[in-house]
Design a protein around this motif. Structure first.
Motif, PDB file in Angstrom:
ATOM      1  N   LEU A  56      28.304  44.984  61.594  1.00 54.32           N
ATOM      2  CA  LEU A  56      29.008  44.948  62.745  1.00 54.32           C
ATOM      3  C   LEU A  56      27.955  44.813  63.978  1.00 54.32           C
ATOM      4  CD1 LEU A  56      32.009  45.746  63.896  1.00 54.32           C
ATOM      5  CD2 LEU A  56      30.899  47.955  64.697  1.00 54.32           C
ATOM      6  N   PRO A  57      27.075  45.130  64.253  1.00 50.70           N
ATOM      7  CA  PRO A  57      26.141  45.062  65.379  1.00 50.70           C
ATOM      8  C   PRO A  57      25.831  43.666  65.392  1.00 50.70           C
ATOM      9  CG  PRO A  57      25.239  46.999  64.086  1.00 50.70           C
ATOM     10  CD  PRO A  57      26.336  46.370  63.185  1.00 50.70           C
ATOM     11  N   PHE A  58      25.909  42.693  64.483  1.00 47.86           N
ATOM     12  CA  PHE A  58      25.789  41.259  64.489  1.00 47.86           C
ATOM     13  C   PHE A  58      26.964  40.585  65.191  1.00 47.86           C
ATOM     14  CE2 PHE A  58      22.898  40.836  60.335  1.00 47.86           C
ATOM     15  CZ  PHE A  58      21.873  40.826  60.949  1.00 47.86           C
ATOM     16  N   ALA A  59      27.961  41.029  64.838  1.00 50.68           N
ATOM     17  CA  ALA A  59      29.509  40.397  65.217  1.00 50.68           C
ATOM     18  C   ALA A  59      29.930  41.263  66.335  1.00 50.68           C
ATOM     19  CB  ALA A  59      30.528  40.669  64.010  1.00 50.68           C
ATOM     20  N   LEU A  60      29.469  42.293  66.679  1.00 52.64           N
ATOM     21  CA  LEU A  60      29.990  42.890  67.902  1.00 52.64           C
ATOM     22  C   LEU A  60      29.392  42.323  69.192  1.00 52.64           C
ATOM     23  CD1 LEU A  60      32.380  45.343  68.715  1.00 52.64           C
ATOM     24  CD2 LEU A  60      30.067  46.843  68.962  1.00 52.64           C
ATOM     25  N   PRO A  61      30.042  41.786  70.233  1.00 52.78           N
ATOM     26  CA  PRO A  61      29.536  41.226  71.391  1.00 52.78           C
ATOM     27  C   PRO A  61      28.604  42.475  72.003  1.00 52.78           C
ATOM     28  CG  PRO A  61      31.790  40.554  71.184  1.00 52.78           C
ATOM     29  CD  PRO A  61      31.830  41.780  70.283  1.00 52.78           C
ATOM     30  N   THR A  62      27.376  42.186  72.355  1.00 57.15           N
ATOM     31  CA  THR A  62      26.670  43.249  73.008  1.00 57.15           C
ATOM     32  C   THR A  62      27.325  43.723  74.051  1.00 57.15           C
ATOM     33  OG1 THR A  62      25.645  41.492  74.188  1.00 57.15           O
ATOM     34  CG2 THR A  62      24.531  42.197  72.157  1.00 57.15           C
ATOM     35  N   ALA A  63      27.932  43.361  74.856  1.00 58.19           N
ATOM     36  CA  ALA A  63      28.549  44.015  76.224  1.00 58.19           C
ATOM     37  C   ALA A  63      29.393  44.990  75.688  1.00 58.19           C
ATOM     38  CB  ALA A  63      29.529  43.038  76.818  1.00 58.19           C
ATOM     39  N   VAL A  64      30.219  44.764  74.641  1.00 65.38           N
ATOM     40  CA  VAL A  64      30.921  45.743  74.222  1.00 65.38           C
ATOM     41  C   VAL A  64      30.099  47.096  73.726  1.00 65.38           C
ATOM     42  CG1 VAL A  64      32.637  46.735  72.208  1.00 65.38           C
ATOM     43  CG2 VAL A  64      32.669  44.310  73.217  1.00 65.38           C
ATOM     44  N   ALA A  65      29.140  46.926  72.908  1.00 58.31           N
ATOM     45  CA  ALA A  65      28.094  47.966  72.471  1.00 58.31           C
ATOM     46  C   ALA A  65      27.606  48.669  73.555  1.00 58.31           C
ATOM     47  CB  ALA A  65      26.989  47.301  71.635  1.00 58.31           C
TER      48      ALA A  65
END
Lengths: 685, 274
Positions: free
Chosen positions: B101-110
């Motif tokens: 998920l950390p690869f696929a999740l946009p960093t802004a969302v994280a």
């Protein structure tokens, strides 16, 4: 079916890899807690915050705000273009790199990864430095009224830079794994470049390509840093979805910010779902490709004969010898006693009520075809597998429930299983170190063993620097280091080439004569078993067919299976009735079956047990034609064809006899057996 | 076979040429432009641009936080890889998929969700803030979000090595008298070490360049929670392109050294390969 039964033991859990349940439980719970805290809670929180004010507000936040709608549309424009650009590049680069060798190839591979190492902000900056007003091309672009920075083209460039490696990185290893054979075949069949690409290359890599594009797309839609720098963040014009998330967050409009974030999060989850599916698919396709390439070992095993007919009779001429010639002698001390061992893997019975004793100080061979249970038996003796029933005794001690560690056995694996990260010396010392030996003793013992296996002076080398034969000797020294009670060897020479194999097994025999450690080794090679061992245990379908000293097993095979397995024998089919055996034209006395009822039999005659002459001797002679003569060797090998029965025969004739007979291809000769072994085929169900 | 291939299979010059062209236009020339721009500064100007106290604090924070996050990920990553390879439990496949998920999740969302979780009113902050743990708008927040970003790297480098490890290695150790713990610490960990180090380096490199998630959670206070990429953005917003380029050069040099280091590590890890 055969494939399944053979695959079963490999899939079974390995005793040596099992952890106590408390450890297992603690580790799984900790891992789940970490994943929960770092990943699951945040994902749930995104959707919770987005929907906190109800679905109506959520919907309004998404479509009611024209700036948000324009951000969604912009992302849906930028990402596909960037993905398309990188896909074309990925295909081209993968073709060049996976199919050809050229100077600078490895540099090119490293350069493809370069954008991964560049901070997204720097990626944005370099585009600004080229296309921005103060940039290299800035004045020229302004003159021609082309807008790149603070406009869609800049966003596309920045996104393409950041997602540059994804497709290529996915395709290169896949294309290499698939290989160029099919494409070469297509070209040789007259396909043009485009036809080859469309009909062969693309179908072969389509799932990997799709996988790369999906990853590329996820990253493209989510890109923040690079886009942040080049966009100028003009609301309603150059804001992509991630930028919109940030802007709404800065405006303290959390529900709206989370609403957009929830869309991006759904995109990420969908990407993971597709990725998992595709990974599974590519792996399956590659596996089936590999299976086609390598004929399955299981197929060979499937051809093994059915349960063997029991022995009923021997010899045509000589009187029978007592088979138990050791019975008079004093019973040797038993080192390992295996009693009624049964082992199942699912429905497959690997060992069926097996009992065997290993005499103290002997070298015993477990011989049989693949799938016969010999390796399973060896692993059970070592404590690497646990039997379903039965017991193992080491001398007088019941070791059935002892772990491999407690049994103090030396085990030599077919593929050596040397510890890669340790030197030769440390490999041999391992068993002593875990037993907390003192350093001087370790030094002494290891050097003693390295001398024994003739590798003294190579102690500092890494296992990878040694040849196969040397590695196997290191494995042997390592197994012997802690003075094991027994030495167990699983196909110890199986991975070596023929010459080394032969040398090493003679060497093993000599070694055993020096150190006399009770040894059991597994092999499927009957020559190896007979050359090295004191006793041979022939196994088939999880049972012991016969055991005894090699010369006894060779001279008096107990079953048709043993006879077949030892190989190089002429087989005749026929029947027995009224005290006679009629097989392939021979008519021999068979007093064991005096009944009139006829029974099917198989008869075996070894090549040196057939005699050849120009004239018939009696009723039991068989007329045959000489097909080929091979005079090289101690005995002359003659191939004959018994035309009346259509049976090919292999005969070995002594050199003097051959010279006396003057055999030539085409000659008609008469063959008669000196010895026939007859096995009644019992059809017991 | 090398030359045969080139004569047999089509498209070598076309595909190689296109790859080089695209690579040059999109990656190499822009990167060169950045160095060129930074070179327009005199050495003393360059130093003045990249070595301000504020910049030094930002470099220190970027390197320190990335290192801490990568270090935290070592035990976590090995633990998760071990559990996924060795044990069977319900939900395993879901967990396995979620690791990416950390690869696929946009960093802004994280960044957004991590900042909202750890503030005083957040799901986790309401337990942590009373204990005096400020995991939002602090350095801890940066380490935390970088830990999330770097999580897949060590899991995904260790996992395949652990899967391919022959069971015989552990069986050999057990036969030689090693306890389970001795086998783990003396045989398995040294065997996995190259993969662990590579994963660490990848996670560290990723942390160095991370921007999107950090700007959400850090608060971007100069000298306290400001990371190096923020300096570039600040310089750009002040239209100070040369300074932005100079700081970018510093970051690029750090990243490229990491890349070289990773390559060396991979070569080192293959030194015992057969």
């Amino acid at each position: 079916m055969a494939a399944n039964t053979l695959a079963a033991p490999r899939g079974a859990s390995r005793t040596a890899q099992e952890d106590p349940w408390l450890v297992r439980w603690t580790l799984v719970v900790s891992a789940a807690a970490i994943i929960g805290l770092l990943i699951i809670v945040p994902v749930v929180n995104v959707f919770y915050e987005a929907l906190a004010k109800g679905t109506r507000t959520y919907w309004h936040n998404l479509v009611g705000d024209p700036d948000t709608v324009s951000a969604i549309l912009l992302t849906l424009t930028v990402a596909p273009v960037a993905v398309a650009l990188n896909t074309v590049f990925g295909l081209a680069a993968a073709w060049a790199i996976a199919r050809f060798r050229f100077r600078g190839r490895s540099v090119l591979i490293s350069l493809i990864d370069l954008p991964f190492a560049v901070s997204p902000v720097v990626a944005g900056l370099i585009i600004v430095l080229i296309f921005g007003l103060q940039g290299l091309l800035g004045p020229w672009l302004r003159e021609h009224n082309i807008k790149i920075i603070f406009a869609t083209p800049g966003l596309i460039l920045a996104t393409a830079f950041v997602t540059f490696p994804f497709v290529a990185r996915e395709l290169i290893p896949l294309m290499e794994a698939v290989g160029a054979e099919e494409e070469t075949a297509a070209v040789s069949l007259g396909a043009r470049a485009w036809q080859m690409f469309r009909r062969i290359t693309l179908p072969n890599v389509k799932w990997g390509l799709l996988y790369g594009m999906i990853l590329c797309n996820a990253r493209a839609m989510g890109e923040f840093g690079a886009v942040y720098v080049v966009s100028g963040r003009i609301t309603g014009q150059t804001d992509t979805m991630p930028l919109r998330v940030e802007k709404l967050f800065q405006e303290y409009n959390n529900p709206a910010s989370f609403a957009v974030a929830s869309l991006l999060c759904s995109l990420a989850l969908a990407t993971l779902a597709i990725k998992t599916g595709l990974e599974w698919k590519t792996r399956r396709e590659l596996a089936s490709r590999l299976r086609e390439a390598l004929p399955d070992e299981a197929d060979a095993a499937a051809g093994t004969p059915p349960p063997a007919p029991r022995l009923h009779a021997v010899r045509a001429d000589e009187p029978e010898e007592t088979p138990q010639r050791n019975s008079e002698k004093e019973e040797p001390r038993v080192a390992i006693s295996i009693r009624n061992i049964t082992k199942r893997f699912g429905d497959f019975v690997a060992l069926n009520d097996v009992s065997v004793d290993v005499p103290h100080g002997s070298l015993v061979a477990l011989l049989g075809p693949s799938g016969s249970g010999k390796t399973t038996l060896l692993r059970i003796i070592a404590g690497l597998d646990t039997p379903d029933a039965g017991s193992i005794h080491y001398e007088d001690e019941d070791a059935t429930h002892r772990s491999a560690r407690e049994r103090n056995v030396g085990f030599v694996f077919q593929h050596y299983a040397l510890f890669r990260h340790m030197s030769v010396f440390e490999n041999v010392a391992f068993g002593l170190r875990v037993r907390k030996w003192k350093e001087p003793q370790i030094q002494e013992r290891v050097h003693e063993l390295l001398r024994l296996v003739q590798l003294d002076g190579q102690g500092n080398q890494a296992p990878s620097q040694l040849s196969g034969g040397q590695r196997q000797r290191v494995a042997l020294a390592r197994a012997l280091a802690a003075e094991p009670r027994v030495l167990l060897l699983d196909e110890p020479f199986g991975a070596l080439d023929a010459k080394v194999r032969k040398e090493l097994r003679q060497w093993l025999r000599k070694l055993h004569d020096e150190i006399h450690v009770t040894s059991v080794f597994v092999t499927h090679d009957q020559e190896e078993a007979f050359e090295v061992s004191d006793r041979v245990v022939v196994m088939n379908h999880g049972r012991i067919e016969q055991e005894g000293p090699p010369e006894h097993v060779f001279e008096h095979p107990a079953t048709a299976f043993v006879m077949d397995f030892l190989g190089n024998v002429n087989v005749f089919h026929g029947r027995v009735e009224a005290g006679r055996a009629l097989v392939g034209g021979f008519d021999v006395a068979y007093p064991e079956h005096p009944d009139d009822e006829s029974k099917q039999v198989k008869a075996y005659v070894r090549p040196h047990e057939l005699e050849v002459d120009h004239v018939p001797h009696d009723a039991s002679s068989l007329r045959a034609e000489v097909v080929r003569v091979n005079p090289a060797g101690a005995a002359v090998k003659v191939e004959l064809l018994a035309r009346d029965f259509g049976v090919p025969l292999n005969v070995e004739v002594a050199q003097e006899r051959y010279r006396a007979l003057q055999l030539r291809p085409g000659d008609t000769v008469f063959v008669f057996p000196k010895r026939v072994r007859v096995f009644v085929e019992d059809y017991q169900i | 076979m090398i030359d045969v291939n080139r004569r047999v299979l089509p498209g070598f010059h076309l595909t190689l040429g296109y790859s080089m062209l695209y690579l040059s236009l999109l990656v190499l020339i822009p990167l060169a432009a950045c160095f060129l721009r930074a070179a327009s500064l005199s050495p003393s100007e360059f130093v003045a641009a990249v070595w301000t106290p504020r910049a030094r604090a930002a470099y220190g924070l970027t390197v320190g936080a990335s290192f801490a996050a990568a270090a935290i990920n070592v035990p976590i990553g090995v633990l998760i890889a071990w559990v996924l390879v060795r044990y069977h439990f319900p939900g395993k496949r879901l967990f396995d998929a979620l690791i990416d998920l950390p690869f696929a999740l946009p960093t802004a969302v994280a960044g957004l969700v991590y900042s909202s979780l750890y503030v005083e009113s957040g799901w986790l902050g309401r337990f942590l803030v009373p204990l005096g743990i400020q995991a939002a708008y602090s350095r801890l927040a940066i380490v935390l979000v970088l830990t999330f970003i770097g999580l897949p790297f060590i899991v995904r480098t260790v996992q395949p090595i652990l899967e391919d490890l022959e069971a015989e290695i552990e069986e050999a150790a057990a036969c030689l008298g090693a306890t389970r713990w001795q086998t783990f610490s003396r045989v398995l960990i040294p065997t996995l070490l190259p993969a662990i180090v590579t994963g660490f380096a990848l996670a560290f490199a990723r942390g160095l360049g991370e921007y999107g998630s950090v700007v959400f959670v850090s608060g971007n206070m100069p000298f306290k929670t400001e990371i190096a990429p923020v300096l570039i953005v600040a310089a750009l917003e002040g239209f100070n392109y040369a300074q932005a380029a100079a700081i970018a050069v510093v970051l690029l040099v750090i990243s490229f050294s990491m890349l070289v280091l990773i390559n060396l590590l991979e070569r080192w890890s293959k030194r015992y390969g057969s």
